[in-house]
Scaffold this active site. Structure first.
Site, mmCIF file in Angstrom:
data_model
loop_
_atom_site.group_PDB
_atom_site.id
_atom_site.type_symbol
_atom_site.label_atom_id
_atom_site.label_comp_id
_atom_site.label_asym_id
_atom_site.label_seq_id
_atom_site.Cartn_x
_atom_site.Cartn_y
_atom_site.Cartn_z
ATOM 1 N N LYS A 14 2.242 7.961 -35.810
ATOM 2 C CA LYS A 14 1.777 7.097 -34.715
ATOM 3 C C LYS A 14 0.271 7.244 -34.495
ATOM 4 O O LYS A 14 -0.467 6.264 -34.498
ATOM 5 C CB LYS A 14 2.498 7.429 -33.400
ATOM 6 N N ARG A 129 0.029 20.013 -40.697
ATOM 7 C CA ARG A 129 -1.019 19.781 -39.693
ATOM 8 C C ARG A 129 -1.297 21.061 -38.903
ATOM 9 O O ARG A 129 -2.431 21.341 -38.528
ATOM 10 C CB ARG A 129 -0.605 18.648 -38.741
ATOM 11 N N ARG A 147 11.266 19.542 -30.867
ATOM 12 C CA ARG A 147 10.615 18.261 -30.525
ATOM 13 C C ARG A 147 11.389 17.100 -31.146
ATOM 14 O O ARG A 147 11.547 16.040 -30.529
ATOM 15 C CB ARG A 147 9.166 18.238 -31.034
#
Ligand code: B4P
Length: 192
Positions: A14, A129, A147
């Site tokens: 996103k 990341r 998550r």
């Protein structure tokens, strides 16, 4: 006005894609995750309030998130529209966004683009990341999986809200970043 909701689980791309769309359509990206992280970094009152949720990979309560969004919109008016990146994440937030756009701009969400990516690829991307992002929620595999679980338990249902409105489009989020940008652009062209 072009109001795009970029939807998808954590790590689906996103934030990555929002940056390209922002430039092309002159519609600012609003990332609630980035706004929270700004508050954490600057040790604001809001940052202190949201830290425990974010560190654990849990959603921040709706009211806190929506109030922050409203403040941000008030401080950054743009009549071209916006790219909502990471908001809404619950049905209550989706309903709030409809109300906000109607009341402030006499407008609505134009399209919801949902990035679809397999869970194991999400975990891989976020761990990668985490090596450089410094984000507490990207380092621990358990938090990353929590998550993703939180996404399926509370966020995936938001699809029904936009399907009912005929504004839901799923995009395969696996492939090169450029390929995915092109697929998103093709979907946006349909509503322009
Ligand atoms: P976010 O900041 O929204 O974090 P995210 O879900 O990880 O998505 P992001 O956009 O950053 O990552 P992307 O997929 O682009 O949220 C963080 C936290 O804030 C939440 O857990 C929650 O606590 C809180 N929060 C935020 N909004 C909230 C709300 N509305 N309500 C309640 N709480 C809220 O990229 C991930 C990685 O994949 C990157 O490293 C990227 O380089 C890579 N990548 C992207 N596309 C790729 C591709 N095509 N191929 C390979 N790698 C790719």
């Amino acid at each position: 006005m072009l109001n795009i909701v970029l939807f998808g689980p954590p790590g689906s791309g996103k934030g990555t894609q929002a940056k390209f769309l922002e430039e092309k359509y002159q519609t600012p990206q609003i990332s609630t995750g980035d706004l929270f992280r700004y508050n954490l970094k600057n040790e604001t009152e809001l940052g202190a309030l949201v830290k425990s949720y974010m560190d654990k990979g849990h959603l921040v309560p709706d009211e806190v998130t929506t109030n922050m969004l409203i403040d941000h919109l008030d401080n950054n008016p743009n009549t071209n529209g916006y790219i909502f990146d990471g908001y809404p994440r619950t049905t209550a937030q989706a309903e709030a966004l409809d109300k906000i756009l109607a009341e402030k701009y006499d407008n609505e969400v134009s399209i919801t683009l949902a990035l679809v990516v397999d869970d194991e690829i999400l975990v891989e991307r976020l761990l990668e990341r985490g090596k450089t992002s410094g984000r507490a929620d990207d380092i621990d595999e358990k938090i990353i999986r929590d998550r993703i679980t939180e996404y399926y338990e509370k966020t995936a249902i938001v699809a029904e809200h936009y399907k009912k409105q005929g504004k839901w489009i799923e995009i395969d989020g696996v492939g090169s970043i450029d390929e995915i940008t092109e697929k998103l652009n093709a979907a946006i062209r349909e509503v322009l």
